[in-house]
Scaffold this active site. Structure first.
Site, PDB file in Angstrom:
ATOM      1  N   GLU A   1      14.106  15.462   2.820  1.00 33.94           N
ATOM      2  CA  GLU A   1      14.319  16.559   1.879  1.00 33.94           C
ATOM      3  C   GLU A   1      15.718  17.177   2.038  1.00 33.94           C
ATOM      4  O   GLU A   1      15.883  18.378   2.221  1.00 33.94           O
ATOM      5  CB  GLU A   1      13.237  17.623   2.064  1.00 33.94           C
ATOM      6  CG  GLU A   1      11.838  17.083   1.814  1.00 33.94           C
ATOM      7  CD  GLU A   1      10.748  18.059   2.195  1.00 33.94           C
ATOM      8  OE1 GLU A   1      11.060  19.166   2.678  1.00 33.94           O
ATOM      9  OE2 GLU A   1       9.563  17.728   2.015  1.00 33.94           O
ATOM     10  N   ILE A   2      16.715  16.299   1.999  1.00 32.83           N
ATOM     11  CA  ILE A   2      18.097  16.704   2.241  1.00 32.83           C
ATOM     12  C   ILE A   2      18.632  17.529   1.067  1.00 32.83           C
ATOM     13  O   ILE A   2      18.437  17.174  -0.091  1.00 32.83           O
ATOM     14  CB  ILE A   2      18.970  15.457   2.471  1.00 32.83           C
ATOM     15  CG1 ILE A   2      18.509  14.727   3.744  1.00 32.83           C
ATOM     16  CG2 ILE A   2      20.439  15.827   2.561  1.00 32.83           C
ATOM     17  CD1 ILE A   2      18.579  15.537   4.999  1.00 32.83           C
TER      18      ILE A   2
END
Length: 455
Positions: free
Chosen positions: A434-435
């Site tokens: 979930e960058i």
């Protein structure tokens, strides 16, 4: 006294969606091993505090607590809602912990190379040998090695001291529980100056069928002696029943201070392929010789299997379409903290098998080597993950990997891949969870590409 154990070489892994055909590491030998690997887990001293001068040999540690590692001092508490680790850290304490260990080294090791291997220290570890600073590793999940040669006392009755400082004071550093201290295994490794490099054995099976399989070996040998050496590497492939089935051999000259990559291709007839139901594991026993003198040896465990991903049908293992039924597992063991006994993982994986799971994502960081060994043996498919953040922080983790990404991403990814690349269970790498780095600009896509290219 240091207890001798069989050498089990490290593991390493594949590519982000660049699906390589890789496979593992373990222990076996038909001769007396030239490399000595000893457990370094027992007999440490511990102080849950920061103190000046604890890296020095003559420091007074008489009042320190006696412990063995793996050791997670944070799980000992106390729990307190005021602890800066917050909800993600279970409201458990953070701070500085010091470890020291005394040991003797026989005079026969003077002409050898002596290394210390850590499977993980949480976090921001500094390591000293007899007051000499060996190095720092910020990322608590990464495995690393230091060369002790040139800094050891060999006189009988003269002790050496390893000192380790682990610091996770800056909090919150994670959205989930990390633990603290030397929470994974430690080993002492002794080799000849001419030896297989750290994580230097790489096994792939690029062509696999029911009738035969091509096994490619790449063995990196380094010459840390003072003279040119003619080196032969002989690799014997042992089948899952420990029977020798094929051999390969190659010879090169290596100049002092240089390394050479030995490549060997061995064809195995009627291979026993690795699968979820039949976890057949082969061993590649690589012996390094100069003439008739055995200089080093290493055993690499691997599985013979083929994998591919297809846009229309998904994942294929050994030409069989497999649906991935996966879970995410963090590195801790609940109430036991992050120093997880192997039996805890065995129980968990058996329960997962029982409910039909066949795949695991290592959320969100490199795991302990023995966890991957179990997945190889028990038949799980692994997504091997690197980081929870890049440069952009996440809520509740101001001091996560984001503070180290720029300086350390290359080294940390490289070390994880090199360590893990031989595991047959690993089918894909993940470089982040979930960058958020592309929220404000396109830099996130550039960072992704550089990590993919490195792997």
């Amino acid at each position: 006294m240091i207890k001798l154990i069989n050498y089990r070489s490290m593991k390493c892994v594949m590519a982000i969606a660049v699906f390589l055909f890789l496979f593992t590491t373990a222990s076996f030998a038909q001769h007396e091993s030239a490399r000595i690997v000893t457990s370094f887990d027992d007999g440490w001293l511990f102080l849950k505090d920061d103190t000046k001068g604890a890296e020095q040999s003559d420091f007074n540690d008489a009042a320190w607590r006696k412990i063995n590692v793996p050791h997670d001092w944070s799980i000992e508490g106390p729990y307190n809602r005021d602890n800066k680790t917050g909800r993600g850290g279970g409201y458990l304490p953070a701070g500085v912990g010091w470890y020291r260990k005394y040991f003797e080294v026989p005079a026969s090791y003077k002409a050898k190379k002596v290394f210390i291997e850590f499977d993980g220290v949480m976090a921001n570890s500094d390591v000293w040998i007899n007051g000499f600073h060996l190095g720092k590793r910020p990322y608590g999940y990464i495995s690393f090695e230091y060369d002790l040669s040139g800094h050891l006392n060999f006189d009988k009755g003269k002790k050496n001291v390893i000192a380790v400082r682990a610091d996770n004071s800056l909090q919150p550093a994670s959205r989930y529980y990390t633990g603290a201290g030397i929470y994974r295994h430690v080993r002492l490794k002794v080799t000849n100056p001419v030896h297989i490099d750290h994580w230097g054995s790489f096994v792939t099976t690029p062509e696999v069928s029911a009738s035969n399989a091509k096994v490619n070996m790449q063995i990196a040998v380094i010459n840390e002696s003072n003279e040119k050496r003619s080196v032969t590497v002989e690799t014997t492939i042992m089948d899952p029943d420990s029977r020798a089935v094929k051999k390969g051999e190659s010879t090169q000259d290596i100049m002092p201070g240089k390394s050479a990559n030995f490549q060997q291709t061995i064809v195995i007839d009627n291979p026993k392929r690795w699968s979820l139901d039949e976890t057949n594991l082969y061993k590649a026993v690589s012996v390094v010789r100069s003439g008739k003198i055995v200089l080093d040896d290493k055993v690499s465990t691997f599985g013979i299997r083929s994998i591919k991903f297809d846009a229309a049908t998904g994942f294929w293992l050994n030409d069989k379409n497999i649906k991935l039924k996966g879970v995410c597992l963090h590195h801790d063991g609940g109430a036991v903290g992050s120093a997880v006994p192997l039996a805890v993982w065995e129980r968990r994986l058996k329960l997962l098998k029982g409910v039909g799971a066949n795949a695991i994502r290592t959320s969100h960081n490199p795991v302990a080597p023995e966890f991957l060994d179990l997945c190889d043996k028990m038949g799980f498919l692994i997504m091997d993950e690197t980081f929870d953040t890049w440069n952009v922080r996440k809520s509740s983790s101001d001091y996560g990997y984001n503070v180290n990404f720029t300086a350390w991403w290359d080294k940390d990814i490289r070390d994880m891949i090199m360590r893990d690349r031989n595991h047959p269970s690993i089918i894909i790498y993940s470089v982040g969870n979930e960058i958020h780095d592309n929220l404000n600009d396109s830099s996130g896509f550039r960072k992704y590409k550089m990590q993919q290219d490195l792997i």
